[in-house]
Scaffold this active site. Structure first.
Site, PDB file in Angstrom:
ATOM      1  N   CYS A  21     -42.547 -44.992 114.718  1.00 56.50           N
ATOM      2  CA  CYS A  21     -43.640 -45.923 114.426  1.00 56.50           C
ATOM      3  C   CYS A  21     -43.400 -47.303 115.039  1.00 56.50           C
ATOM      4  CB  CYS A  21     -43.855 -46.050 112.920  1.00 56.50           C
ATOM      5  SG  CYS A  21     -42.553 -46.958 112.048  1.00 56.50           S
TER       6      CYS A  21
ATOM      7  N   ASP B 102     -31.118 -42.977  82.811  1.00 58.96           N
ATOM      8  CA  ASP B 102     -31.032 -41.776  83.639  1.00 58.96           C
ATOM      9  C   ASP B 102     -29.740 -41.814  84.449  1.00 58.96           C
ATOM     10  OD1 ASP B 102     -31.736 -39.506  85.241  1.00 58.96           O
ATOM     11  OD2 ASP B 102     -32.278 -40.920  86.822  1.00 58.96           O
TER      12      ASP B 102
END
Length: 423
Positions: free
Chosen positions: A231, A348
């Site tokens: 890109c 987590d």
């Protein structure tokens, strides 16, 4: 020491404005609360003062920052160390407000400013998720962007989402210089939104979280230090380069770094700090010399006594951080690993499965902390024989006599400070 920065000269020349009455009351009560917390042993006071000040004056952050030259430091790893290095470099210029204990969310940032209301300089580490909020109010002269990698998913979110948020925040700061790590594709993607980027090559970094472009999702192609995406996003030419582990190349000028902190990660932090200080007019040679006085950062790398053993304390809280920490461990010493799962750590703990604990096979290991059971499962799958002991100090005491390496994540590390040197 040269003070050649127009930004610094202009802001130092201003007379510090008198704070509005509401802000003065907020500052006074915030300082009282922070001091009381420390005196009563309720905490370090790094958050409560700012929380109270913000409750009394919702615009406290803007009021407290408007007469200062502000530098913000952000990124997944290295914020506290880099901010401490930059603070040490800038101290000869004047008093520096800094959140030295690592409290890097808005309440902690406000507390740092409340503690030093008249300091003309501020060096503040900021959690990646709060950069937009803090920067919009403080309008920093400089933002230092270290790196971006996977962290606690429940607290921080997916790393490319963090990159997009930082890119938007940087794009809204046209007057802010951004010192960014050009070896990190995600950090580079965010920093290209700056009108005033300064590119630093830190000599390699964790790239496992930047295999795909943060902008288009296509693969990033690496060719030595260079990288690029189809890109058009590509590694910029660096203005500053870490040469080896103990020198900085500043546009052809070599500046020695005689660091007393271990590991290449700290050398990377140092070159970022030297580059940022140069924007404020500090000669790189002078900056590098100031760093030789640092032997620990907020207790990290400190040698102390715990559980009757000589212990070295280290911090690691995500896969990239562990990648830098594992090579630092003395292979002759047992290792105690303390893991908590509080809000500041992220509840987590899936990141444990991305740490190569297999490297610890064959040495005494203790799984400790409030989430020692989760850690013990991971160590079992890694084939690492271990003892489980939720209290890390008791875990140290259970080992045979001799030095111990103790590695903890954020809140587990903070819990150890008041227990050190207990004999």
């Amino acid at each position: 020491m040269p003070l050649g920065s127009p930004v610094l000269d202009e802001r130092r020349a201003r007379t510090a404005p008198r704070l509005p009455r509401r802000a003065r009351v907020a500052v006074a009560l915030g300082r009282t609360a922070a001091g009381g917390s420390r005196r009563l042993g309720l905490g370090a006071g790094g958050v409560v003062g700012g929380r109270i000040a913000a409750a009394l004056d919702p615009d406290a952050l803007r009021h407290l920052g408007r007469h200062r030259t502000v530098v913000l430091v952000t990124g997944t790893n290295g914020k506290t160390t880099t901010a401490s290095m930059l603070t040490r470099i800038l101290e000869p210029l004047g008093a520096v407000a800094a959140n030295r204990d690592g409290a890097n969310m808005p309440d902690g940032v406000i507390t740092a400013l409340v503690d030093r209301p008249d300091a003309p300089l501020a060096v503040l580490e900021v959690d990646e998720n709060y950069v937009a909020e803090v920067a919009q109010r403080l309008r920093p002269a400089c933002l230092v962007l270290l790196n971006l990698s996977r962290d606690q998913l429940d607290r921080v979110g997916e790393v490319r989402t963090v990159e997009r948020g930082l890119r938007e925040a940087i794009g809204a700061l046209p007057g802010t210089a951004v010192v960014a790590n050009c070896d990190d594709p995600l950090a580079t993607s965010a920093a290209t939104a700056s009108a005033r980027p300064v590119w630093v090559s830190t000599g390699g970094c964790w790239t496992a979280d930047a295999l795909a472009c943060g902008r288009c999702g296509r693969p990033i192609h690496h060719d030595g230090p260079a990288w690029r995406c189809r890109c058009g996003l590509a590694r910029p030419r660096p203005d500053w380069v870490l040469a080896g582990d103990q020198a900085v190349d500043a546009g052809g000028r070599t500046v020695p770094l005689e660091l007393r902190l271990p590991g290449r990660a700290n050398a990377s932090n140092a070159v970022m700090a030297v580059a940022a200080a140069a924007l404020l007019g500090v000669d790189p040679g002078v900056a590098g010399a100031r760093l030789t006085t640092i032997t620990e950062v907020a207790g990290r790398y400190r040698r102390t006594v715990l559980g009757g053993h000589p212990v070295r304390l280290l911090l690691a809280k995500n896969p990239a951080g562990w990648r830098e920490t594992l090579p630092l461990l003395d292979d002759r010493a047992p290792v105690v690993i303390a893991v908590n799962g509080r809000e500041a750590d992220g509840r987590d703990l899936s990141w444990l499965w991305d740490v190569p604990f297999e490297r610890l096979r064959g040495r005494p290991v203790v799984a400790a902390g409030e989430r020692s059971a989760d850690l013990a499962v991971r160590l079992t799958y890694a084939g690492v024989a271990h003892l489980r002991c939720p209290d890390p100090v008791r875990g140290v005491a259970a080992l045979d006599p001799g030095p111990v390496e103790l590695v903890a994540n954020y809140t587990a590390f903070r819990q150890l400070a008041p227990r050190s040197a207990d004999g």
